[in-house]
Design an enzyme around this catalytic site. Structure first.
Site, PDB file in Angstrom:
ATOM      1  N   TYR A   1      18.372  35.276  78.003  1.00 29.62           N
ATOM      2  CA  TYR A   1      17.677  34.235  76.755  1.00 29.62           C
ATOM      3  C   TYR A   1      16.840  34.948  75.671  1.00 29.62           C
ATOM      4  O   TYR A   1      17.430  35.442  74.119  1.00 29.62           O
ATOM      5  CB  TYR A   1      17.310  32.812  77.433  1.00 29.62           C
ATOM      6  CG  TYR A   1      16.664  32.147  76.504  1.00 29.62           C
ATOM      7  CD1 TYR A   1      17.485  31.228  75.684  1.00 29.62           C
ATOM      8  CD2 TYR A   1      15.427  32.472  76.374  1.00 29.62           C
ATOM      9  CE1 TYR A   1      16.236  30.927  74.704  1.00 29.62           C
ATOM     10  CE2 TYR A   1      14.379  32.107  75.024  1.00 29.62           C
ATOM     11  CZ  TYR A   1      15.329  31.100  74.033  1.00 29.62           C
ATOM     12  OH  TYR A   1      14.688  30.287  73.188  1.00 29.62           O
TER      13      TYR A   1
ATOM     14  N   LYS B   1      18.201  36.170  72.082  1.00 32.57           N
ATOM     15  CA  LYS B   1      17.365  35.932  70.334  1.00 32.57           C
ATOM     16  C   LYS B   1      17.243  37.785  69.342  1.00 32.57           C
ATOM     17  O   LYS B   1      16.753  37.119  68.299  1.00 32.57           O
ATOM     18  CB  LYS B   1      15.928  35.025  70.735  1.00 32.57           C
ATOM     19  CG  LYS B   1      16.283  33.818  70.843  1.00 32.57           C
ATOM     20  CD  LYS B   1      16.847  32.708  69.596  1.00 32.57           C
ATOM     21  CE  LYS B   1      16.808  31.037  70.757  1.00 32.57           C
ATOM     22  NZ  LYS B   1      17.439  30.401  70.127  1.00 32.57           N
TER      23      LYS B   1
ATOM     24  N   SER C   1      12.548  32.391  68.323  1.00 38.45           N
ATOM     25  CA  SER C   1      11.360  32.431  69.713  1.00 38.45           C
ATOM     26  C   SER C   1      10.449  33.279  69.749  1.00 38.45           C
ATOM     27  O   SER C   1      10.303  34.614  69.441  1.00 38.45           O
ATOM     28  CB  SER C   1      12.022  32.246  71.155  1.00 38.45           C
ATOM     29  OG  SER C   1      10.886  31.837  71.403  1.00 38.45           O
TER      30      SER C   1
HETATM   31  N1  UFG Z   1       4.127  25.491  83.812  1.00 40.89           N
HETATM   32  C1  UFG Z   1       3.455  25.526  85.437  1.00 40.89           C
HETATM   33  N2  UFG Z   1       4.071  24.323  85.575  1.00 40.89           N
HETATM   34  C2  UFG Z   1       4.964  24.306  85.231  1.00 40.89           C
HETATM   35  C3  UFG Z   1       5.690  24.659  84.130  1.00 40.89           C
HETATM   36  C4  UFG Z   1       5.132  25.428  83.857  1.00 40.89           C
HETATM   37  O1  UFG Z   1       2.348  26.288  85.549  1.00 40.89           O
HETATM   38  O2  UFG Z   1       6.155  23.839  85.921  1.00 40.89           O
HETATM   39  C5  UFG Z   1       3.331  26.919  83.056  1.00 40.89           C
HETATM   40  C6  UFG Z   1       4.164  28.147  82.903  1.00 40.89           C
HETATM   41  O3  UFG Z   1       3.880  29.541  83.776  1.00 40.89           O
HETATM   42  C7  UFG Z   1       3.859  28.774  81.319  1.00 40.89           C
HETATM   43  C8  UFG Z   1       3.220  27.228  80.640  1.00 40.89           C
HETATM   44  O4  UFG Z   1       3.475  26.453  81.570  1.00 40.89           O
HETATM   45  O5  UFG Z   1       2.340  29.415  81.564  1.00 40.89           O
HETATM   46  C9  UFG Z   1       4.345  27.055  79.806  1.00 40.89           C
HETATM   47  O6  UFG Z   1       5.835  27.188  80.041  1.00 40.89           O
HETATM   48  P1  UFG Z   1       6.781  26.162  79.551  1.00 40.89           P
HETATM   49  O7  UFG Z   1       8.408  26.722  80.812  1.00 40.89           O
HETATM   50  O8  UFG Z   1       6.907  25.247  78.791  1.00 40.89           O
HETATM   51  O9  UFG Z   1       7.339  27.323  77.983  1.00 40.89           O
HETATM   52  P2  UFG Z   1       7.428  28.812  78.189  1.00 40.89           P
HETATM   53  O10 UFG Z   1       6.014  29.676  77.636  1.00 40.89           O
HETATM   54  O11 UFG Z   1       7.442  30.395  79.459  1.00 40.89           O
HETATM   55  O12 UFG Z   1       9.255  29.157  77.916  1.00 40.89           O
HETATM   56  C10 UFG Z   1       8.734  27.987  76.643  1.00 40.89           C
HETATM   57  C11 UFG Z   1      10.005  28.131  75.825  1.00 40.89           C
HETATM   58  C12 UFG Z   1      11.201  29.545  75.847  1.00 40.89           C
HETATM   59  C13 UFG Z   1      10.322  30.462  75.189  1.00 40.89           C
HETATM   60  C14 UFG Z   1       8.860  30.518  75.945  1.00 40.89           C
HETATM   61  C15 UFG Z   1       8.709  31.833  75.274  1.00 40.89           C
HETATM   62  O13 UFG Z   1      10.709  26.601  76.730  1.00 40.89           O
HETATM   63  O14 UFG Z   1      12.228  28.704  75.062  1.00 40.89           O
HETATM   64  O15 UFG Z   1       8.436  29.299  75.982  1.00 40.89           O
HETATM   65  O16 UFG Z   1       7.202  32.698  75.007  1.00 40.89           O
HETATM   66  F1  UFG Z   1      11.603  31.204  75.560  1.00 40.89           F
END
Ligand code: UFG
Length: 340
Positions: free
Chosen positions: A151, A155, A126
């Protein structure tokens, strides 16, 4: 047809990869313990392919059960190892479960592969391994930083374990580490897609569930970041594009084209999009107005990260083809199918 074992093959990325493997002429064999996936994914795969894909309901941390699968199936050409826990927030609550499952299952798998003489592995890593990067976009040579969650640490540890195992004098396993950016969307048939348990943590399922009326509103986690519109920037890759990267990686291993025992590739589009851009693009693609509010930052979020996709393009010949709009349209079509 070469048999490829797909651990976590009933999960989100796993199920799409199983379909692409079969369509590329491989014989995928699924291993899944269904701890975070549903039997219905097998039905979806079958509906797309017009045939059943064999599935072994075991935990791949169970060495004896894993050994039995290798022996029963025979002639496994390679393994794609997806099976892992993946929720960042949950990993803070249950760190030991994450280390036990994610790290333990990789060690067991590597041991059994060695015993059984299986030499090709594609591992799901990841972009979380980069932590908060100093420069964007991140290349595979960008130094990893402390992970933001247990998590993420699993990785990083798994990558280290793969490197150390490859350094052993009797090692025969060749591994490709694929560092995924943010997978979104669903198969164009809408027969398989993401099936989040309970309230989604990830942005796109939260958006589609809100548009479908299952959630009242999306909360955008902060608009005061040092990014063009103040919201976080990510590299959103369509899940079928991501699945296809595995086919290229498997083929490279089987062709013995890998230049080192362990090779690492970013798998992203090479473009960053902000949360507000994702929301606007979803509204345009779906014709739905999305109810959203700006809330506080979510602890652990990286302000911005997106891939430099040059190495995967030049070495693997891999390029994504699905736009953000089409990816979001496929997610919406999937949500509508689920809602029915
Ligand atoms: N977000 C919101 N509201 C929500 C959900 C997410 O604003 O309800 C934003 C988050 O703050 C972030 C973006 O949307 O800026 C993406 O969020 P996600 O949770 O979809 O994804 P992440 O980038 O946090 O996480 C993903 C994978 C993880 C991995 C990570 C590495 O889900 O498994 O990328 O950066 F570890």
């Amino acid at each position: 047809m070469k048999k490829i074992l797909v651990t976590g093959g009933a999960g989100y990325i796993g199920s799409h990869t199983v379909v692409e493997l079969a369509q590329a002429g491989y014989e995928p064999i699924i291993i899944d313990n269904f701890s975070n996936s549903e039997e219905s994914a097998l039905g979806g795969i079958q509906a797309i392919l017009g045939r059943e894909v064999p599935c072994h309901r075991i935990d791949c941390g169970d060495a004896e059960a894993l050994r039995q699968v290798f022996k029963t199936e025979g002639d496994i050409a390679g393994v794609i190892h997806f099976a892992a826990f993946k929720a960042v927030g949950e990993s803070v609550q249950k760190p030991l479960a994450y280390f036990h499952n994610n790290v333990g299952s990789l060690i067991t798998l590597l041991q059994v592969m060695k015993e059984e003489g299986v030499e090709n592995l594609v591992f799901s890593s990841s972009c979380t391994v980069y932590g908060v990067p100093d420069h964007l976009p991140v290349t595979e040579a960008t130094p990893t930083k402390p992970a933001n969650s247990p998590y993420g640490r699993t990785k990083q540890m798994c990558e280290d374990i793969v490197h150390d195992a490859a350094g052993a004098p009797d090692n025969k396993v060749h591994t490709i580490l694929l560092r995924y950016f943010n997978p979104i969307g669903a198969h164009e048939s809408a027969k398989i897609g993401e099936l989040p348990l309970g309230v989604p943590n990830n942005l796109v399922p939260f958006i589609t569930q809100t548009a479908a009326g299952l959630r009242e509103k999306l909360t955008i986690f902060g608009n005061d970041y040092d990014t063009p519109d103040g919201t976080n920037v990510r590299d959103y890759i369509h899940v079928v594009d991501l699945a296809k990267a595995h086919i290229v990686a498997v083929q490279r291993l089987l062709d013995r084209k890998a230049s080192e025992a362990v090779e690492t590739f970013n798998v992203g589009t090479g473009h960053g999009n902000s949360v507000l851009e994702v929301v606007a693009t979803f509204e345009e693609a779906s014709g739905q107005k999305l109810n959203y509010v700006i809330g506080p930052r979510r602890p652990g979020d990286v302000p911005a990260i997106y891939a430099d996709a040059t190495k995967s393009a030049e070495v693997l010949g891999f390029k994504t083809t699905t736009s953000l709009r089409d990816s979001l349209a496929s997610a919406w079509k999937w949500q509508q199918t689920l809602s029915k």
